[in-house]
Design a protein around this motif. Structure first.
Motif, PDB file in Angstrom:
ATOM      1  N   LEU A  14     -52.777 -65.929  29.451  1.00  0.00           N
ATOM      2  CA  LEU A  14     -51.418 -65.020  30.149  1.00  0.00           C
ATOM      3  C   LEU A  14     -50.250 -65.767  30.872  1.00  0.00           C
ATOM      4  N   GLN A  15     -50.316 -67.328  31.264  1.00  0.00           N
ATOM      5  CA  GLN A  15     -49.921 -67.630  31.862  1.00  0.00           C
ATOM      6  C   GLN A  15     -48.323 -68.061  30.621  1.00  0.00           C
ATOM      7  N   THR A  16     -47.081 -68.184  30.676  1.00  0.00           N
ATOM      8  CA  THR A  16     -46.553 -68.123  30.508  1.00  0.00           C
ATOM      9  C   THR A  16     -46.663 -69.770  28.864  1.00  0.00           C
ATOM     10  N   ASN A  17     -46.020 -69.522  27.683  1.00  0.00           N
ATOM     11  CA  ASN A  17     -47.021 -70.020  26.795  1.00  0.00           C
ATOM     12  C   ASN A  17     -44.789 -71.051  26.497  1.00  0.00           C
ATOM     13  N   GLY A  18     -44.144 -71.241  27.083  1.00  0.00           N
ATOM     14  CA  GLY A  18     -43.665 -72.041  26.622  1.00  0.00           C
ATOM     15  C   GLY A  18     -42.168 -72.401  26.211  1.00  0.00           C
ATOM     16  N   CYS A  19     -42.953 -71.058  25.008  1.00  0.00           N
ATOM     17  CA  CYS A  19     -42.304 -71.773  23.406  1.00  0.00           C
ATOM     18  C   CYS A  19     -40.911 -71.748  23.489  1.00  0.00           C
ATOM     19  N   ASP A  20     -40.492 -71.905  22.936  1.00  0.00           N
ATOM     20  CA  ASP A  20     -38.739 -72.095  23.304  1.00  0.00           C
ATOM     21  C   ASP A  20     -38.561 -72.748  21.303  1.00  0.00           C
ATOM     22  N   VAL A  21     -39.070 -71.458  20.509  1.00  0.00           N
ATOM     23  CA  VAL A  21     -39.228 -72.267  18.881  1.00  0.00           C
ATOM     24  C   VAL A  21     -37.556 -71.769  18.043  1.00  0.00           C
ATOM     25  N   ALA A  22     -37.264 -70.953  19.175  1.00  0.00           N
ATOM     26  CA  ALA A  22     -35.194 -70.581  18.242  1.00  0.00           C
ATOM     27  C   ALA A  22     -34.434 -71.090  18.850  1.00  0.00           C
ATOM     28  N   ALA A  23     -34.770 -72.154  19.653  1.00  0.00           N
ATOM     29  CA  ALA A  23     -33.874 -73.759  20.176  1.00  0.00           C
ATOM     30  C   ALA A  23     -33.423 -74.001  18.983  1.00  0.00           C
TER      31      ALA A  23
END
Length: 70
Positions: A14-23
């Motif tokens: 439940l922590q921030t996953n840091g995903c930026d797949v749209a970048a």
């Protein structure tokens, strides 16, 4: 009423996953394979809703027993 999933949170910790797949440059999650065994631990309702964070993936790869329910 439908439950909303926080796509920025890892479904495991439940922590921030840091995903930026749209970048434009892509995301780390495109380069770090997620073990199927780890994906299998997700409840059906959480599958394909948000990314598992890098820390959970690395921790699972180092010691899968940390993720087993006792």
């Amino acid at each position: 009423m439908t439950e909303q999933t926080n796509q920025a949170a890892c479904p495991l910790c439940l922590q921030t996953n840091g995903c930026d797949v749209a970048a434009k440059q892509g995301c780390w999650c495109n380069d770090l394979p997620v073990p199927q065994e780890l994906l299998n631990l997700l409840p059906e309702a959480l599958k394909n809703k948000s990314c598992i964070c890098r820390q959970c993936i690395v921790s699972f790869n180092n010691n899968p027993s940390l993720f087993l329910k006792k």
